[in-house]
Each structure stands twice: as structure tokens, then as C-alpha cells.
Scaffold this active site. Structure first.
Site, PDB file in Angstrom:
ATOM      1  N   LYS A 175       0.848  -1.197   0.000  1.00 60.65           N
ATOM      2  CA  LYS A 175       0.000   0.000   0.000  1.00 60.65           C
ATOM      3  C   LYS A 175       0.882   1.245   0.000  1.00 60.65           C
ATOM      4  O   LYS A 175       1.492   1.595   1.009  1.00 60.65           O
ATOM      5  CB  LYS A 175      -0.931   0.048   1.213  1.00 60.65           C
ATOM      6  CG  LYS A 175      -2.026   1.115   0.965  1.00 60.65           C
ATOM      7  CD  LYS A 175      -2.638   1.684   2.203  1.00 60.65           C
ATOM      8  CE  LYS A 175      -1.851   2.767   2.855  1.00 60.65           C
ATOM      9  NZ  LYS A 175      -1.698   4.007   2.062  1.00 60.65           N
ATOM     10  N   GLU A 250      10.210   1.090  10.328  1.00 64.05           N
ATOM     11  CA  GLU A 250      11.233   2.082   9.961  1.00 64.05           C
ATOM     12  C   GLU A 250      10.592   3.448  10.157  1.00 64.05           C
ATOM     13  O   GLU A 250       9.725   3.835   9.373  1.00 64.05           O
ATOM     14  CB  GLU A 250      11.637   1.903   8.489  1.00 64.05           C
ATOM     15  CG  GLU A 250      12.208   0.541   8.149  1.00 64.05           C
ATOM     16  CD  GLU A 250      13.643   0.386   8.612  1.00 64.05           C
ATOM     17  OE1 GLU A 250      14.232   1.376   9.094  1.00 64.05           O
ATOM     18  OE2 GLU A 250      14.166  -0.730   8.519  1.00 64.05           O
ATOM     19  N   CYS A 284      14.064  10.697   6.202  1.00 65.63           N
ATOM     20  CA  CYS A 284      14.159  10.243   7.587  1.00 65.63           C
ATOM     21  C   CYS A 284      15.587  10.320   8.076  1.00 65.63           C
ATOM     22  O   CYS A 284      15.844  10.576   9.235  1.00 65.63           O
ATOM     23  CB  CYS A 284      13.674   8.808   7.669  1.00 65.63           C
ATOM     24  SG  CYS A 284      14.583   7.692   6.595  1.00 65.63           S
ATOM     25  N   GLU A 383      10.584  16.142  14.588  1.00 68.38           N
ATOM     26  CA  GLU A 383      10.995  15.943  13.202  1.00 68.38           C
ATOM     27  C   GLU A 383      10.276  16.970  12.323  1.00 68.38           C
ATOM     28  O   GLU A 383       9.053  16.949  12.223  1.00 68.38           O
ATOM     29  CB  GLU A 383      10.626  14.520  12.766  1.00 68.38           C
ATOM     30  CG  GLU A 383      11.257  14.128  11.457  1.00 68.38           C
ATOM     31  CD  GLU A 383      10.844  12.726  11.016  1.00 68.38           C
ATOM     32  OE1 GLU A 383       9.694  12.324  11.263  1.00 68.38           O
ATOM     33  OE2 GLU A 383      11.682  12.041  10.401  1.00 68.38           O
TER      34      GLU A 383
HETATM   35  P1  NAD Z   1       2.722   8.247   7.759  1.00 67.25           P
HETATM   36  O1  NAD Z   1       3.035   7.509   8.999  1.00 67.25           O
HETATM   37  O2  NAD Z   1       1.715   9.330   7.814  1.00 67.25           O
HETATM   38  O3  NAD Z   1       2.215   7.259   6.603  1.00 67.25           O
HETATM   39  C1  NAD Z   1       2.992   6.197   6.118  1.00 67.25           C
HETATM   40  C2  NAD Z   1       2.099   5.147   5.497  1.00 67.25           C
HETATM   41  O4  NAD Z   1       1.280   4.558   6.500  1.00 67.25           O
HETATM   42  C3  NAD Z   1       1.147   5.683   4.428  1.00 67.25           C
HETATM   43  O5  NAD Z   1       1.060   4.730   3.393  1.00 67.25           O
HETATM   44  C4  NAD Z   1      -0.161   5.776   5.179  1.00 67.25           C
HETATM   45  O6  NAD Z   1      -1.292   5.698   4.350  1.00 67.25           O
HETATM   46  C5  NAD Z   1      -0.059   4.558   6.071  1.00 67.25           C
HETATM   47  N1  NAD Z   1      -0.903   4.573   7.271  1.00 67.25           N
HETATM   48  C6  NAD Z   1      -1.241   5.634   8.037  1.00 67.25           C
HETATM   49  N2  NAD Z   1      -2.013   5.218   9.080  1.00 67.25           N
HETATM   50  C7  NAD Z   1      -2.155   3.885   8.961  1.00 67.25           C
HETATM   51  C8  NAD Z   1      -2.835   2.889   9.735  1.00 67.25           C
HETATM   52  N3  NAD Z   1      -3.501   3.193  10.847  1.00 67.25           N
HETATM   53  N4  NAD Z   1      -2.776   1.604   9.334  1.00 67.25           N
HETATM   54  C9  NAD Z   1      -2.082   1.271   8.220  1.00 67.25           C
HETATM   55  N5  NAD Z   1      -1.427   2.175   7.437  1.00 67.25           N
HETATM   56  C10 NAD Z   1      -1.457   3.468   7.813  1.00 67.25           C
HETATM   57  O7  NAD Z   1       4.147   8.738   7.264  1.00 67.25           O
HETATM   58  P2  NAD Z   1       4.465   9.706   6.062  1.00 67.25           P
HETATM   59  O8  NAD Z   1       4.081  11.077   6.514  1.00 67.25           O
HETATM   60  O9  NAD Z   1       3.935   9.140   4.789  1.00 67.25           O
HETATM   61  O10 NAD Z   1       6.068   9.590   5.995  1.00 67.25           O
HETATM   62  C11 NAD Z   1       6.928  10.430   6.669  1.00 67.25           C
HETATM   63  C12 NAD Z   1       7.516   9.718   7.874  1.00 67.25           C
HETATM   64  O11 NAD Z   1       8.165   8.523   7.476  1.00 67.25           O
HETATM   65  C13 NAD Z   1       8.574  10.548   8.559  1.00 67.25           C
HETATM   66  O12 NAD Z   1       8.397  10.477   9.955  1.00 67.25           O
HETATM   67  C14 NAD Z   1       9.875   9.857   8.161  1.00 67.25           C
HETATM   68  O13 NAD Z   1      10.934  10.026   9.064  1.00 67.25           O
HETATM   69  C15 NAD Z   1       9.444   8.443   8.084  1.00 67.25           C
HETATM   70  N6  NAD Z   1      10.386   7.671   7.250  1.00 67.25           N
HETATM   71  C16 NAD Z   1      11.184   6.736   7.844  1.00 67.25           C
HETATM   72  C17 NAD Z   1      12.115   6.025   7.082  1.00 67.25           C
HETATM   73  C18 NAD Z   1      13.026   4.989   7.706  1.00 67.25           C
HETATM   74  O14 NAD Z   1      13.601   4.200   6.972  1.00 67.25           O
HETATM   75  N7  NAD Z   1      13.195   4.968   9.017  1.00 67.25           N
HETATM   76  C19 NAD Z   1      12.199   6.274   5.705  1.00 67.25           C
HETATM   77  C20 NAD Z   1      11.363   7.238   5.137  1.00 67.25           C
HETATM   78  C21 NAD Z   1      10.443   7.915   5.921  1.00 67.25           C
END
Ligand code: NAD
Length: 491
Positions: A175, A250, A284, A383
Site C-alpha cells: 500500500k 522504519e 528520515c 521531526e
Molecule cells: P505516515 O506515517 O503518515 O504514513 C505512512 C504510510 O502509513 C502511508 O502509506 C499511510 O497511508 C499509512 N498509514 C497511516 N495510518 C495507517 C494505519 N492506521 N494503518 C495502516 N497504514 C497506515 O508517514 P508519512 O508522513 O507518509 O512519511 C513520513 C515519515 O516517514 C517521517 O516520519 C519519516 O521520518 C518516516 N520515514 C522513515 C524512514 C526509515 O527508513 N526509518 C524512511 C522514510 C520515511
């Protein structure tokens, strides 16, 4: 405007009819696609398709050589579609086309090649301590994996999950993030003809708490791999944990970039700029807290600010652009919300903090630097996830490690010094899953990539992927005929 892909199930493209999610080009603010959300029925179908593919077993039992060929064909298909995928991704994310073409698409293809190579080199444990037995450990695929990816680097991160899940024989349902589904969806379409049996790689588009939640909680899912924000990660891990599904998380970061007095000045300067300002600052692993030692602080800060001011903010399609717009209006507001705090007690804005000039439309934000005098400032603890760095001056190495570790996150750490003893001390003292010494971000796929503390649980990478996407089965076999006790036979 045609409805975009809602789901890919059993290699079939489904365009769907449910309420569409509007996908916006962050450079123009135009709606560029309407993606009808995959509803409960489609999520169930996608999981059923992945489960059926797994049970049929043609992928999981395929010879390693044949599976490697398919994975490499996936990589070739991605390479061949570079222009098309990069074009869509650029329109959807606002990341400079040059960075998508030069980095993200190639990385996506390489992820498939890496895991093709990896499975050709896997070995198993064998135990011979028991005199009469050989015991060895088989690695079997876990089954059907739910893969949930974020919007900041959809191609690289989404493809990493798919490639590692399927390389070990699993099926999956991916997804993508609802804000940026287009490039990754195109990539999954692209690999469907590479020889994957139908149902091995499925995709559902939709929101997090709707489509994503249904997917994570689905009883047909055997494991969950998530990349995204920490708060979401906690919710998903709790949902997965309630059903005892293994998960890998992650999550976010707020990483320290420590620059000692004796650092190679130019390299540290270049590295600090790359560490915070590439990928539109939305990474990230950004080195977002720059800690610079007092002896070089004035000179470093002056040069850092001058270079940041000279960064070319522009349309993501312009070849000279170094920073494009932020990914969405909501994210623009989030990044902007930190600006007032950069002008309060304990912080001083050195540059930026404004909408980038010269644009009538688009979520353009100037490269921004704030000098802070306390690591407890919210600018240093939350962040921001944009082209927004804080700079703090430190005196001793002890100070630097204390400040670096005063964080609820622990994703990466950067250190710059020409003294090997300092580097060795720093890599030990910084509390983070990855440490980069005298270099900005380098991702060696062999090594685990995962965060400490609220930056994550588990890791991705070669052996880390193997550990997550397989389960161990210990098999014991007698070396010679056994003389067993004869229960029920009179002595
Ligand atoms: P987010 O947590 O809002 O969403 C990420 C994904 O999760 C999306 O596909 C979203 O639709 C899905 N999602 C949201 N709620 C959900 C639920 N209850 N159940 C299942 N799926 C759900 O994150 P974002 O804003 O898209 O991404 C930014 C964040 O990601 C930042 O905090 C960044 O640091 C982190 N990030 C981490 C890494 C790593 O490798 N550690 C890499 C890239 C980004």
C-alpha cells in the site's frame, strides 16, 4: 481526468469506483489524478490473491536460479521504464527530476538485483554437537506480507519492501502512501510482465486508516513491514502485535551531524548540505541537527548559510533545480509551523523561513537554518522533515555525544573528524542504528538499516531482510539407525 489505478490484483489492473483521493502536483497545485480508494472488498481480494499464490507455491518453490532471473527481469523492466516512472514521480512528489532519474529509479532497480544476488549466496546453519544427530536450520518464507510505504521516497522505499519480501518466496500486498501513489503504482505495473506468477505482488491504493488499517489487521497477513511516521508505526505495531504478526518498523529521525574542529572543512560542509537539503529535505535519515565545535563554528556557520542561500530552488523539472516544492499543502503548513519558534528565545533564524520567492503556486519553501542554544528546543526535538536545519555550537566531545543522544529518536548519526580516535569514539557513543563517518548518507544494502528508540524496531537490508521475511525451521536427523527405548514392551 481518467481514474487512476486503485489496485493491482492477480496482475489485473483495477480502476475502481469508490470515492477518489485527489493526487496533487506540489509544483502547480493542480490535481493530476484521482485514485479511487481500494475498499474493504478489494483489500480482501488482494490478500486472497497473495494467499492463493503462496499456497499454489509456484513462486515459493521455484528454483533459486529461476527466481533470480525473474527478479533481474523486474530490475531490467524498471530500468527500461526509467523515463516514464521518473516523469510521473516528479509530477507527484516535486522531487527534482534529476534526483529521481539519477537516484531513486536506479535504486529501485538495484533493490531487485541486490536480492537476486543475495538469495544465490544464502547459507544455512548446521549443528553437529549432538553425537547422533545432524540438526540444520531451513529458512522458509513467512507467507503473505503487508507492505506500507511513505510519500517521501516512494520508489526507493516501496521497491525495497517488495524486492526483499518476494526474493525469499513470499507474496505481498503493497500500500503506497495516498499522497504519492503514482510512481510506485507505475513501477508495480511495470514488473507484472517480468515473469512473476499472478498474485505474488499485489497493490492497493487508499488512505492509511481505511485501506492500510484493513490490510494490516487482515487475518490473511503473516507479517507487516512499515516505513513512515513514529505515531503511525506505534498504531500499526500494536495492531500487528494483537494478532502476533511480526512487524518491522522504519520510523522517524532527528539525527545529529557532529562536526569537530579538525574535520576536513570542505567535505564536512558539502556533507552537511547534502545531509539536510537533498530530496527536498524530506528524508528520515537527514542530518537535521548540526553540531559544530566552537573552534570552527563561526567560519562553518557563515559558509553553511552562504551555500544554503545559493541553493537553487526551482521547478522539479528544471535540470538546474536542487530543491523543489514540499510534497503537499499539509506538509508545507507543518514545516512552516516551526518558523515562529525559530525566532523565539533560544533560537535565531539565520536564513530562510519563508515561502521561496518567485513562485505564484506550489509548496516552495526556502532552505532554512536556525541557530539554537539548547537542544531541548522543539526545533531540535521534533521531526520537521523539510529543508530546515538547526545548528548548535559545542565545546567538548562529551558535550557533542550528550546532545546527539538527547533525543527520543536514534536513526542515524554523522561524524566528521580527521582523527581516527575521535571517529572510533563517536561511532561507539552515538545512539543510532547507522553511523556515517566523514561521509553523508551511503546506503550499503548488505548492512541492516534500522533505527534505535522511536526510530524503529527491526531493520531492512540483506541479512536483516532474510531474518524478517523468513522463519526458521530446525530439522534434526539421526546420523545412524537409532536404538530407541521401547515403551510398552515388557523389559
Ligand atoms: P505516515 O506515517 O503518515 O504514513 C505512512 C504510510 O502509513 C502511508 O502509506 C499511510 O497511508 C499509512 N498509514 C497511516 N495510518 C495507517 C494505519 N492506521 N494503518 C495502516 N497504514 C497506515 O508517514 P508519512 O508522513 O507518509 O512519511 C513520513 C515519515 O516517514 C517521517 O516520519 C519519516 O521520518 C518516516 N520515514 C522513515 C524512514 C526509515 O527508513 N526509518 C524512511 C522514510 C520515511
Amino acid at each position: 481526468m481518467p481514474h487512476a489505478v486503485t489496485a493491482i490484483i492477480d496482475s489485473e489492473i483495477i480502476t475502481g469506483t469508490a470515492a477518489p483521493i485527489r493526487v496533487i502536483d506540489p509544483a502547480s497545485e493542480d490535481i493530476i489524478a484521482e485514485v479511487p480508494e481500494a475498499d474493504d472488498m478489494l483489500v480482501d481480494r488482494a490478500v486472497a490473491s497473495a494467499r492463493a499464490a503462496f499456497e499454489r507455491g509456484e513462486w515459493r518453490t521455484m528454483s533459486v536460479e529461476a527466481r533470480q532471473k525473474v527478479l533481474r527481469r523486474c530490475a531490467d523492466a524498471i530500468d527500461a521504464a526509467t523515463d516514464e516512472i521518473a516523469d510521473i514521480e516528479c509530477a507527484n512528489t516535486g522531487i527534482p527530476l534529476s534526483q529521481i532519474r539519477g537516484r531513486s529509479v536506479g535504486r529501485a532497480a538495484d533493490n531487485f538485483r541486490f536480492f537476486a544476488d543475495y538469495i544465490g549466496q544464502m547459507t544455512a546453519e548446521l549443528y553437529e554437537q549432538e553425537r547422533d544427530y545432524l540438526t540444520y536450520v531451513r529458512r522458509e518464507p513467512i507467507g503473505v506480507a503487508a507492505l506500507i510505504s511513505p510519500w517521501n521516497s516512494p520508489l526507493a522505499l516501496g521497491s525495497m519492501k517488495v524486492a526483499s519480501a518476494i526474493a525469499f518466496g513470499n507474496s505481498c500486498v503493497l500500500k503506497p502512501a495516498e499522497q504519492a501513489p503514482l510512481g510506485l503504482t507505475r513501477l508495480i505495473q511495470t514488473i507484472q510482465d517480468a515473469g512473476l506468477p499472478p498474485g505474488v505482488v499485489n497493490l492497493v491504493n487508499g488512505g492509511g486508516i481505511t485501506t492500510g488499517d484493513r490490510l494490516v489487521r487482515h487475518p490473511g497477513i503473516d507479517g507487516v513491514s512499515f516505513t513512515g511516521g513514529t505515531r503511525t508505526g506505534k498504531a500499526i505495531m500494536a495492531a500487528a502485535g494483537a494478532a502476533l504478526k511480526p512487524s518491522v518498523m522504519e520510523l522517524g529521525g532527528k539525527s545529529a551531524n557532529i562536526i569537530f574542529d579538525d574535520a576536513d572543512f570542505e567535505a564536512a560542509l558539502d556533507g552537511a548540505l547534502i545531509g539536510i537539503f537533498t530530496n527536498n529535505g524530506q528524508q528520515c535519515l537527514a542530518g537535521s541537527r548540526i553540531l559544530v565545535q566552537r573552534g570552527i563554528a563561526d567560519r562553518f556557520i557563515e559558509a553553511f548559510v552562504a551555500r544554503a542561500r545559493a541553493i537553487r530552488v526551482g521547478h522539479p523539472r528544471d535540470a538546474s533545480t536542487e530543491i523543489g516544492p514540499l510534497a503537499s499543502e499539509a506538509h508545507y503548513r507543518h514545516v512552516m509551523s516551526f518558523v515562529p519558534e525559530a525566532e523565539t528565545t533560544g533560537a535565531r533564524l539565520l536564513t530562510g523561513g519563508r515561502r521561496a520567492p518567485g513562485f505564484d503556486k506550489g509548496y516552495y519553501f526556502e532552505p532554512t537554518i536556525a541557530l539554537v542554544d539548547s537542544n531541548h528546543h522543539r526545533l531540535c526535538q521534533d521531526e520537521i522533515f523539510g529543508p530546515f536545519a538547526t545548528v548548535m555550537v559545542f565545546d567538548t566531545a562529551e558535550d557533542a555525544y550528550r546532545i546527539a543522544n538527547e533525543s527520543r529518536f536514534g536513526l542515524v548519526g554523522y561524524v566528521w573528524s580527521q582523527d581516527i580516535a575521535i571517529v572510533m569514539e563517536a561511532q561507539e557513543r552515538i545512539c543510532a542504528g547507522t553511523i556515517w563517518c566523514n561521509t553523508p548518507m551511503i546506503r550499503d544494502l548488505h548492512a541492516p538499516f534500522g533505527g534505535f528508540r522511536e526510530s524503529g524496531v527491526g531493520a531492512e537490508g540483506g541479512r536483516a531482510g532474510e531474518a524478517f521475511y523468513t522463519r526458521q525451521k530446525a530439522v534434526s536427523i539421526p546420523r545412524r539407525p537409532l536404538t530407541l527405548r521401547k515403551l510398552g514392551v515388557p523389559a
